[in-house]
Design a protein around this motif. Structure first.
Motif, PDB file in Angstrom:
ATOM      1  N   UNK A  61      -5.023  11.534  -8.337  1.00 42.36           N
ATOM      2  CA  UNK A  61      -6.444  11.731  -8.594  1.00 42.36           C
ATOM      3  C   UNK A  61      -6.933  13.148  -8.638  1.00 42.36           C
ATOM      4  N   UNK A  62      -7.636  13.594  -9.542  1.00 42.19           N
ATOM      5  CA  UNK A  62      -8.317  14.827  -9.710  1.00 42.19           C
ATOM      6  C   UNK A  62      -9.258  15.166  -8.557  1.00 42.19           C
ATOM      7  N   UNK A  63      -8.635  16.223  -7.800  1.00 43.47           N
ATOM      8  CA  UNK A  63      -9.733  16.515  -6.694  1.00 43.47           C
ATOM      9  C   UNK A  63     -10.446  18.069  -6.656  1.00 43.47           C
ATOM     10  N   UNK A  64      -9.957  18.606  -7.745  1.00 46.50           N
ATOM     11  CA  UNK A  64     -10.589  20.174  -8.060  1.00 46.50           C
ATOM     12  C   UNK A  64     -11.991  19.938  -8.004  1.00 46.50           C
ATOM     13  N   UNK A  65     -12.837  20.772  -7.427  1.00 48.92           N
ATOM     14  CA  UNK A  65     -14.298  20.630  -7.204  1.00 48.92           C
ATOM     15  C   UNK A  65     -15.061  20.712  -8.608  1.00 48.92           C
ATOM     16  N   UNK A  66     -14.696  21.696  -9.530  1.00 46.24           N
ATOM     17  CA  UNK A  66     -15.431  21.863 -10.712  1.00 46.24           C
ATOM     18  C   UNK A  66     -14.984  20.672 -11.754  1.00 46.24           C
ATOM     19  N   UNK A 105      -4.032   0.655 -15.263  1.00 45.07           N
ATOM     20  CA  UNK A 105      -4.524   0.293 -13.870  1.00 45.07           C
ATOM     21  C   UNK A 105      -5.228   1.336 -13.290  1.00 45.07           C
ATOM     22  N   UNK A 106      -4.260   2.371 -13.270  1.00 42.66           N
ATOM     23  CA  UNK A 106      -5.091   3.727 -12.633  1.00 42.66           C
ATOM     24  C   UNK A 106      -6.341   4.042 -13.182  1.00 42.66           C
ATOM     25  N   UNK A 107      -6.412   4.111 -14.479  1.00 40.10           N
ATOM     26  CA  UNK A 107      -7.759   4.490 -14.717  1.00 40.10           C
ATOM     27  C   UNK A 107      -8.803   3.388 -14.351  1.00 40.10           C
ATOM     28  N   UNK A 108      -8.281   2.076 -14.252  1.00 39.05           N
ATOM     29  CA  UNK A 108      -9.395   1.068 -13.827  1.00 39.05           C
ATOM     30  C   UNK A 108      -9.627   1.372 -12.458  1.00 39.05           C
ATOM     31  N   UNK A 109      -8.836   1.507 -11.620  1.00 36.26           N
ATOM     32  CA  UNK A 109      -8.759   1.402 -10.262  1.00 36.26           C
ATOM     33  C   UNK A 109      -9.698   2.856  -9.649  1.00 36.26           C
ATOM     34  N   UNK A 160      -7.154  11.347 -13.507  1.00 32.92           N
ATOM     35  CA  UNK A 160      -5.798  11.662 -12.696  1.00 32.92           C
ATOM     36  C   UNK A 160      -4.912  12.522 -13.445  1.00 32.92           C
ATOM     37  N   UNK A 161      -4.190  12.948 -12.727  1.00 33.01           N
ATOM     38  CA  UNK A 161      -2.829  13.612 -13.415  1.00 33.01           C
ATOM     39  C   UNK A 161      -1.623  13.015 -13.223  1.00 33.01           C
TER      40      UNK A 161
END
Length: 253
Positions: A39-44, A67-71, A162-163
């Motif tokens: 999951x993307x976690x960088x603040x900006x 599914x990852x996009x949905x979740x 996400x990456x």
């Protein structure tokens, strides 16, 4: 072939769920994810995501590619929308993604097929001109869906949550695995990563039966030297289990 050893290359958490389904059929699941979903976690970047989610009611259609996009979208929508906007059409690509959306409380519908190509075929009768469409995906996803929709006159935006990263495995990881009889691969990117490792450490695996989710990925597998690639017509467990049963039945004939 009843004690069939099946290599499962899905990312987690789907990999563990698929392994449970396989075990319930009396087969042996060998987990070896060929993608890591982060999951993307960088603040900006998270600030940009939050702004996009707050504006999601401005879109006519929101399409989820996995599914990852949905979740992950479910988490963002919970945080930003106590009640979902009623004017949005929520669509999952494939039954598995749609079911994941429903479990997140998102009233999604699905095209009859399991792939981007099937969705585009399904949307042919729909007037896409001037429709605002948001595609929820991972960073750097396939551009075909968005490009085709733009060709039909739609205004397409992307929401990347996400990456996808290539897992790191050593040669020892492969040498310690038991014999493999069949391989499940569920995306072109997973196939790319698997093929790189196999070329390095297990070139004999290129002769094994490998089940792919679509005609596109099946052709990709054959071009990469997998001589026994078959299309399961879906990346969901049900499609892959059905294809596995067909393969085992052929082996037992």
């Amino acid at each position: 072939m009843q004690d069939c050893h099946i290599l499962i290359t899905r990312p987690e958490p789907e990999n563990s769920l698929s392994c449970e389904r396989i075990s319930a059929h009396g087969w042996t699941a060998i987990p070896l994810p060929m993608l890591d979903i982060v999951a993307i976690e960088e603040a900006a970047q998270k600030a940009v995501i939050r702004a996009q989610v707050f504006n999601i009611d401005t879109f006519d259609y929101v399409l989820f590619v996995s599914k990852n996009a949905a979740r992950l979208a479910g988490d963002w929508l919970d945080a930003c929308w106590p009640m979902l906007p009623a004017n949005v059409h929520w669509i999952g690509i494939g039954q598995g993604t749609t079911q994941a959306l429903i479990e997140e409380g998102i009233p999604a519908i699905s095209n009859p097929g399991q792939t981007t190509e099937a969705l585009l075929e399904w949307l042919k009768p729909v007037k896409m001109k001037d429709q605002k469409i948001l595609i929820v995906r991972g960073e750097g996803g396939r551009p075909e869906l968005g490009n085709k929709l733009q060709e039909r006159g739609a205004n397409v935006s992307y929401l990347s949550l996400y990456e996808r990263r290539k897992p790191r495995y050593s040669a020892q990881t492969f040498f310690m695995l038991p014999d493999i009889h069949l391989i499940w691969v569920t995306s072109g990117e997973s196939l790319d990563n698997l093929s790189e490792y196999v070329t390095q450490h297990k070139p004999e695996w290129k002769t094994l039966p490998i089940l792919t989710p679509s005609a596109r990925v099946n052709q990709q597998a054959k071009e990469m030297g997998w001589i026994n690639a078959s299309c399961a017509n879906g990346a969901d467990d049900n499609s892959l289990i059905k294809a596995t049963e067909f393969h085992i039945g052929k082996q037992n004939d």
